[in-house]
Design a protein around this motif. Structure first.
Motif, mmCIF file in Angstrom:
data_model
loop_
_atom_site.group_PDB
_atom_site.id
_atom_site.type_symbol
_atom_site.label_atom_id
_atom_site.label_comp_id
_atom_site.label_asym_id
_atom_site.label_seq_id
_atom_site.Cartn_x
_atom_site.Cartn_y
_atom_site.Cartn_z
ATOM 1 N N ALA A 219 3.858 -5.314 25.778
ATOM 2 C CA ALA A 219 3.635 -4.560 24.541
ATOM 3 C C ALA A 219 2.882 -5.423 23.531
ATOM 4 C CB ALA A 219 4.968 -4.096 23.956
ATOM 5 N N ARG A 220 3.255 -6.705 23.434
ATOM 6 C CA ARG A 220 2.546 -7.619 22.531
ATOM 7 C C ARG A 220 1.076 -7.716 22.923
ATOM 8 N NH1 ARG A 220 3.873 -12.842 19.697
ATOM 9 N NH2 ARG A 220 1.922 -14.000 19.593
ATOM 10 N N ALA A 221 0.802 -7.872 24.223
ATOM 11 C CA ALA A 221 -0.584 -8.005 24.678
ATOM 12 C C ALA A 221 -1.387 -6.749 24.364
ATOM 13 C CB ALA A 221 -0.611 -8.299 26.179
ATOM 14 N N ARG A 222 -0.777 -5.571 24.553
ATOM 15 C CA ARG A 222 -1.477 -4.320 24.248
ATOM 16 C C ARG A 222 -1.750 -4.209 22.748
ATOM 17 N NH1 ARG A 222 1.400 0.380 28.054
ATOM 18 N NH2 ARG A 222 1.340 -0.809 30.013
ATOM 19 N N PHE A 223 -0.743 -4.530 21.938
ATOM 20 C CA PHE A 223 -0.936 -4.474 20.494
ATOM 21 C C PHE A 223 -2.011 -5.462 20.046
ATOM 22 C CE2 PHE A 223 3.143 -2.217 19.557
ATOM 23 C CZ PHE A 223 2.647 -1.357 18.596
ATOM 24 N N ARG A 224 -1.955 -6.683 20.551
ATOM 25 C CA ARG A 224 -2.937 -7.684 20.154
ATOM 26 C C ARG A 224 -4.341 -7.230 20.509
ATOM 27 N NH1 ARG A 224 -1.292 -10.329 16.078
ATOM 28 N NH2 ARG A 224 0.425 -11.796 16.389
ATOM 29 N N GLN A 225 -4.497 -6.679 21.688
ATOM 30 C CA GLN A 225 -5.810 -6.207 22.122
ATOM 31 C C GLN A 225 -6.295 -5.083 21.219
ATOM 32 O OE1 GLN A 225 -5.688 -5.006 26.191
ATOM 33 N NE2 GLN A 225 -7.875 -4.585 26.356
ATOM 34 N N ALA A 226 -5.404 -4.132 20.920
ATOM 35 C CA ALA A 226 -5.800 -2.997 20.089
ATOM 36 C C ALA A 226 -6.052 -3.414 18.646
ATOM 37 C CB ALA A 226 -4.714 -1.916 20.143
ATOM 38 N N LEU A 227 -5.217 -4.310 18.095
ATOM 39 C CA LEU A 227 -5.410 -4.769 16.721
ATOM 40 C C LEU A 227 -6.699 -5.566 16.577
ATOM 41 C CD1 LEU A 227 -1.748 -5.798 15.875
ATOM 42 C CD2 LEU A 227 -3.063 -4.014 14.713
#
Length: 607
Positions: A219-227
């Motif tokens: 979830a962190r990796a997805r958020f970081r990528q999207a942010l």
């Protein structure tokens, strides 16, 4: 929540949430406690702090955290001698204590975080656990479910004394994953999924068939990528209640998740092809009459068109104008002064789907088309003359109006909006490529030769700004050299400097008032490098070789130059891009970036 705006939050949470007004009161520094009740910002925080909803204060205070960080780089926006954080430190009441907890936990500016932490040492007001327990917050689990164009990503935040909340974000996948909306709800993840399950069951769908358990690290990796793909200059929209002003809180929650996860596989998210540069032609063209008469052909072969340049560009223009009239009045020949003025001043300068060759013929072709149309309808000569008289000054201004850099940026943005309406992911990716390159026609003809080494064109600056520009250039030279010292293969120093210098010149030509504002020349140079590096995919989320920390180290920065970068981008009339920075000009793109745009373009067009 889904990508459709009208049902982005089916849970009905947060609609009445109060959020801080972003305007900072331009008044003298208030006296500490006695005037606290009259402070408009404290009046926003007070009901939120007392609310039974644990998320209310986060939502109200997050915009203030952003504002404090912004004003750290723009002290000239406050009255002389006023420091907004000092103001809240001096007002020793529960609301400012709670705000200091928020700043200390999640402000992106290190100096402000430290000052807030020091300020808290003198505070004694009891705080609710959602405020005092922020530093102990943890993310326990996450889930996601998709609607085909993106996904709802939900994570549960647990704080002391049993406080639970769920952060819900909608991640749009095209043209690259970015955060389209985010909000926080003061309920457990279990309760939220139960409500989604009921809602979807009522619509004849099953949540369990699409629900995916996501590890907190993923979830962190997805958020970081999207942010990383979500532009920092997104404006607050009336459609979204909390986003993007909630971003500091979202970044804080993401920071509570473990590292080492896997993000989105962008290559697996797209498909299909659509040509977004074509005109929107209806199924039944309005220029074809019931008896088979082709009005476009009739006009282009008439005496009115004798002096015009014949060909597909003229035919495209006439067809497009007939579509506009038919959509507006139900009559492809129904010109009148008001409609003609609206089309010339509002529609044609910003329409993204009209080829440039067709747009170039508007000053000469439009009066002839209007006269021919009204004559064919049998209008009186006085009506024709009045209509032509109304549009004459607008025709004279049209080339300059359409060529205006800000109007050009608006066309590029609307081309992306048009592609969004097609609901075709590949069409959207092509529109995004065109946005980055400077238009569909520019994208089709991109060259890949490196930018030449150039010195800063000081002659392009007003006399009184040349010393300032030279000082910024000195910082550019030193900062770029330091930035690439440990990443020598990421870009050519001279080529990157050329792009940065050209952007600085563009700012001076379009809005030199930005350079006259009180601002550090070092910070300005760093902001320019940040814009150019992000626009060329040199900085940002991996696989970009450079990161924000590299920029800070190279320019010896204590805080992010993002606010200065946003101001410079506006001055340079760069178009808004949801997934990062669009330089929208091959003269600012490095050869490697242009080559990559061409490669992706060819792949998409081959599908």
């Amino acid at each position: 929540m889904s990508r459709r705006r009208h049902d982005r939050n089916p849970l009905g949470q947060g609609a009445a949430r109060q959020r801080a007004n972003r305007r900072t009161p331009h008044t003298s520094r208030p006296a500490p406690a006695e005037s606290a009740a009259e402070n408009p910002l404290i009046s926003v925080l007070r009901p939120a702090l007392r609310s039974d909803d644990p998320t209310a204060f986060w939502v109200a205070a997050a915009p203030l955290v952003t504002e404090l960080a912004d004003l750290q780089h723009h002290p000239e926006e406050l009255p002389e001698g006023v420091d907004l954080l000092d103001t809240f430190i001096e007002i020793n009441v529960a609301e400012t204590t709670a705000l200091l907890h928020m700043v200390a936990a999640m402000c992106p500016d290190e100096d402000l975080r430290s000052r807030a932490q020091v300020g808290l040492t003198a505070r004694r007001q009891p705080m609710p656990p959602q405020v005092s327990g922020l530093v102990q917050a943890s993310v326990t689990e996450a889930v996601a479910f998709s609607d085909g164009a993106g996904e709802n990503l939900l994570v549960e935040l647990v704080l002391p004394r049993g406080v639970r909340a769920t952060l819900i974000a909608y991640i749009q996948w095209s043209p690259a994953p970015y955060v389209k909306d985010a909000f926080v709800v003061g309920e457990s993840l279990e309760e939220i999924t139960r409500k989604y399950r009921e809602i979807m069951a009522g619509e004849g769908a099953s949540l369990d068939e699409v629900l995916e358990a996501v590890g907190p690290a993923d979830a962190r990796a997805r958020f970081r990528q999207a942010l990383a793909n979500t532009s920092a200059d997104v404006e607050q929209s009336g459609d979204w209640e909390q986003w993007p002003m909630l971003r500091p809180f979202v970044e804080f929650v993401v920071g509570r998740m473990p590292e080492g996860g896997t993000g989105y596989d962008e290559d697996a998210l797209y498909g299909g092809f659509s040509d977004v540069a074509t005109l929107p032609v209806p199924e039944q063209p309005p220029w074809i009459l019931e008896d088979g008469t082709d009005l476009v052909e009739e006009f282009t072969t008439s005496a009115h068109a004798v002096g015009l340049e014949r060909g597909s560009a003229l035919e495209d223009l006439v067809a497009y104008l007939m579509i506009l009239l038919d959509a507006s009045l139900g009559d492809p020949l129904g010109w009148d002064p008001e409609l003609a003025e609206w089309i010339l001043s509002e529609v044609l300068p910003r329409v993204p789907t009209l080829p440039e060759a067709a747009a170039a013929q508007i000053p000469s072709a439009l009066p002839e088309l209007v006269a021919w149309s009204l004559e064919r309808k049998g209008e009186e000569p006085s009506v024709i003359a009045r209509t032509l008289s109304a549009i004459a000054p607008l025709l004279d201004e049209f080339p300059a109006r359409r060529a205006d850099p800000r109007m050009r940026a608006r066309r590029l943005e609307e081309q992306v909006d048009f592609a969004l309406e097609l609901e075709d992911p590949t069409a959207l990716r092509l529109a995004d490529l065109a946005l980055r390159a400077g238009g569909s026609e520019v994208l089709a003809e991109l060259e890949t030769a490196p930018l030449p080494a150039e010195k800063l064109a000081l002659e392009q600056f007003p006399d009184d700004l040349r010393d300032l520009a030279a000082e910024i250039d000195t910082h550019l030279v030193e900062g770029v050299a330091a930035l690439l010292e440990h990443h020598s293969g990421s870009a050519d120093t001279d080529e990157l400097l050329t792009a940065c210098r050209r952007l600085l010149v563009r700012v001076a030509q379009l809005d030199d008032a930005v350079l006259r504002r009180k601002a550090s020349t070092r910070n300005t140079a760093a902001a320019i490098v940040s814009i150019v590096a992000r626009g060329n995919d040199l900085m940002g989320y991996p696989p970009a070789p450079l990161h924000e920390k590299d920029l800070h180290r190279a320019f010896d920065l204590r805080s992010s130059p993002s606010q200065r970068a946003r101001t410079l981008m506006e001055a340079a009339a760069l178009p808004h891009r949801f997934t990062g920075v669009a330089l929208a000009d091959p003269e600012l793109l490095l050869g490697t970036a242009r080559a990559e745009l061409r490669r992706v373009r060819d792949v998409l067009q081959a599908e």
